[in-house]
Write a protein that holds these residues in place. Structure first.
Motif, mmCIF file in Angstrom:
data_model
loop_
_atom_site.group_PDB
_atom_site.id
_atom_site.type_symbol
_atom_site.label_atom_id
_atom_site.label_comp_id
_atom_site.label_asym_id
_atom_site.label_seq_id
_atom_site.Cartn_x
_atom_site.Cartn_y
_atom_site.Cartn_z
ATOM 1 N N ASN A 67 33.825 44.675 49.085
ATOM 2 C CA ASN A 67 32.688 43.779 49.103
ATOM 3 C C ASN A 67 31.430 44.509 49.544
ATOM 4 O OD1 ASN A 67 31.246 41.410 48.826
ATOM 5 N ND2 ASN A 67 31.680 40.733 50.895
ATOM 6 N N THR A 68 31.127 45.597 48.859
ATOM 7 C CA THR A 68 29.880 46.316 49.067
ATOM 8 C C THR A 68 29.183 46.401 47.712
ATOM 9 O OG1 THR A 68 30.813 48.500 48.594
ATOM 10 C CG2 THR A 68 30.926 47.737 50.891
ATOM 11 N N PRO A 69 27.874 46.539 47.694
ATOM 12 C CA PRO A 69 27.189 46.661 46.409
ATOM 13 C C PRO A 69 27.741 47.814 45.563
ATOM 14 C CG PRO A 69 25.602 46.288 48.146
ATOM 15 C CD PRO A 69 26.930 46.504 48.810
ATOM 16 N N LYS A 70 27.963 48.959 46.201
ATOM 17 C CA LYS A 70 28.462 50.124 45.477
ATOM 18 C C LYS A 70 29.837 49.844 44.867
ATOM 19 C CE LYS A 70 29.965 54.875 46.179
ATOM 20 N NZ LYS A 70 30.258 55.910 47.142
ATOM 21 N N ALA A 71 30.734 49.245 45.637
ATOM 22 C CA ALA A 71 32.084 48.968 45.143
ATOM 23 C C ALA A 71 32.064 47.979 43.983
ATOM 24 C CB ALA A 71 32.957 48.443 46.278
ATOM 25 N N VAL A 72 31.227 46.947 44.073
ATOM 26 C CA VAL A 72 31.148 45.955 43.000
ATOM 27 C C VAL A 72 30.532 46.576 41.743
ATOM 28 C CG1 VAL A 72 30.101 43.754 42.300
ATOM 29 C CG2 VAL A 72 31.115 43.999 44.585
ATOM 30 N N ALA A 73 29.493 47.384 41.915
ATOM 31 C CA ALA A 73 28.871 48.048 40.760
ATOM 32 C C ALA A 73 29.876 48.981 40.081
ATOM 33 C CB ALA A 73 27.636 48.823 41.202
ATOM 34 N N GLU A 74 30.617 49.747 40.873
ATOM 35 C CA GLU A 74 31.619 50.654 40.302
ATOM 36 C C GLU A 74 32.724 49.871 39.598
ATOM 37 O OE1 GLU A 74 32.777 53.127 43.609
ATOM 38 O OE2 GLU A 74 31.054 54.464 43.315
ATOM 39 N N LYS A 75 33.141 48.771 40.198
ATOM 40 C CA LYS A 75 34.180 47.950 39.579
ATOM 41 C C LYS A 75 33.684 47.371 38.254
ATOM 42 C CE LYS A 75 37.391 44.185 40.486
ATOM 43 N NZ LYS A 75 37.847 43.181 41.449
ATOM 44 N N SER A 76 32.414 46.977 38.207
ATOM 45 C CA SER A 76 31.868 46.407 36.973
ATOM 46 C C SER A 76 31.857 47.439 35.846
ATOM 47 C CB SER A 76 30.469 45.839 37.202
ATOM 48 O OG SER A 76 29.502 46.857 37.369
ATOM 49 N N VAL A 77 31.477 48.663 36.165
ATOM 50 C CA VAL A 77 31.457 49.713 35.142
ATOM 51 C C VAL A 77 32.882 50.050 34.711
ATOM 52 C CG1 VAL A 77 30.810 52.102 34.643
ATOM 53 C CG2 VAL A 77 29.233 50.630 35.895
ATOM 54 N N LYS A 78 33.799 50.072 35.667
ATOM 55 C CA LYS A 78 35.203 50.325 35.328
ATOM 56 C C LYS A 78 35.727 49.235 34.394
ATOM 57 C CE LYS A 78 39.595 51.832 37.161
ATOM 58 N NZ LYS A 78 40.094 51.977 35.832
ATOM 59 N N CYS A 79 35.329 47.988 34.623
ATOM 60 C CA CYS A 79 35.717 46.896 33.720
ATOM 61 C C CYS A 79 35.207 47.165 32.308
ATOM 62 C CB CYS A 79 35.171 45.557 34.221
ATOM 63 S SG CYS A 79 36.064 44.857 35.615
ATOM 64 N N LEU A 80 33.982 47.657 32.196
ATOM 65 C CA LEU A 80 33.435 47.962 30.871
ATOM 66 C C LEU A 80 34.188 49.118 30.212
ATOM 67 C CD1 LEU A 80 29.615 47.554 31.556
ATOM 68 C CD2 LEU A 80 31.164 45.941 30.410
ATOM 69 N N ILE A 81 34.515 50.141 30.985
ATOM 70 C CA ILE A 81 35.274 51.277 30.442
ATOM 71 C C ILE A 81 36.634 50.801 29.951
ATOM 72 C CG2 ILE A 81 36.485 53.419 31.070
ATOM 73 C CD1 ILE A 81 34.088 54.052 32.917
ATOM 74 N N ASP A 82 37.286 49.932 30.745
ATOM 75 C CA ASP A 82 38.624 49.435 30.414
ATOM 76 C C ASP A 82 38.598 48.266 29.422
ATOM 77 O OD1 ASP A 82 39.564 51.287 32.218
ATOM 78 O OD2 ASP A 82 39.853 49.828 33.832
ATOM 79 N N LYS A 83 37.394 47.859 29.019
ATOM 80 C CA LYS A 83 37.196 46.720 28.111
ATOM 81 C C LYS A 83 37.779 45.430 28.692
ATOM 82 C CE LYS A 83 36.880 49.691 24.128
ATOM 83 N NZ LYS A 83 37.284 49.994 22.788
ATOM 84 N N ASP A 84 37.653 45.291 30.009
ATOM 85 C CA ASP A 84 38.077 44.092 30.725
ATOM 86 C C ASP A 84 36.852 43.201 30.914
ATOM 87 O OD1 ASP A 84 39.105 42.135 32.372
ATOM 88 O OD2 ASP A 84 39.403 43.457 34.103
ATOM 89 N N TYR A 85 36.464 42.513 29.853
ATOM 90 C CA TYR A 85 35.227 41.737 29.876
ATOM 91 C C TYR A 85 35.351 40.487 30.743
ATOM 92 C CZ TYR A 85 34.255 45.047 26.223
ATOM 93 O OH TYR A 85 34.092 46.217 25.534
ATOM 94 N N GLU A 86 36.535 39.909 30.832
ATOM 95 C CA GLU A 86 36.725 38.763 31.725
ATOM 96 C C GLU A 86 36.592 39.202 33.185
ATOM 97 O OE1 GLU A 86 40.330 36.679 30.701
ATOM 98 O OE2 GLU A 86 39.546 36.163 28.723
ATOM 99 N N GLY A 87 37.107 40.383 33.501
ATOM 100 C CA GLY A 87 36.951 40.920 34.848
ATOM 101 C C GLY A 87 35.491 41.166 35.178
ATOM 102 N N TYR A 88 34.740 41.654 34.187
ATOM 103 C CA TYR A 88 33.312 41.885 34.372
ATOM 104 C C TYR A 88 32.592 40.568 34.648
ATOM 105 C CZ TYR A 88 28.543 43.467 33.583
ATOM 106 O OH TYR A 88 27.214 43.746 33.743
ATOM 107 N N VAL A 89 32.909 39.546 33.850
ATOM 108 C CA VAL A 89 32.257 38.244 34.010
ATOM 109 C C VAL A 89 32.557 37.655 35.383
ATOM 110 C CG1 VAL A 89 32.231 35.858 33.152
ATOM 111 C CG2 VAL A 89 32.106 37.765 31.543
#
Length: 137
Positions: A23-45
């Protein structure tokens, strides 16, 4: 002496747990990009900031999230196809506002064709105090 050892041990455990927090800005931003790399669009949303009024009707909210994920998938895959996909990222800088409610994480994104660019991911805290991606203004 034994109490001091226990106290120091507890402090180390607490510090370790908070430093690994997702629950840090950096961790959430990294997780969002990882979702895009993994094509996990529901996770991104799921990482997007939604105003309180948007969460009144749970069924509508879930339907809206599914529609948004489908739209994101269609747009992102067309865009990433040009650059042969998003392959990696690097966090360059994290800036949290003085009030602690908003943040910007600067990241370097690298694509399959070797192209890279810097992007700013804006975040804000939701009503529960969790960092979410702010895709608004």
């Amino acid at each position: 002496m034994k109490r001091l050892s226990i106290l120091l041990g507890l402090i180390v455990i607490v510090l370790a747990m908070t430093s690994c927090s997702s629950n840090t800005p950096k961790a959430v931003a990294e997780k969002s990009v990882k979702c895009l790399i993994d094509k996990d669009y529901e996770g991104y949303v799921d990482l997007l900031y939604l105003e309180d009024k948007d969460s009144q009707d749970a069924a509508k909210l879930e339907n809206d999230k599914k529609e948004l994920a489908a739209l994101l998938k269609s747009k992102a895959e067309k865009e990433y196809e040009k650059d042969k996909g998003l392959t990696s990222y690097e966090t360059l800088k994290e800036e949290i506002a003085e009030n602690g409610e908003t943040a910007v994480v600067k990241m370097k994104l690298t694509y399959g064709n070797g192209k890279s660019d810097d992007t700013d991911i804006k975040l804000r805290k939701d009503k529960n105090g969790d960092w979410k991606i702010d895709f608004g203004k």
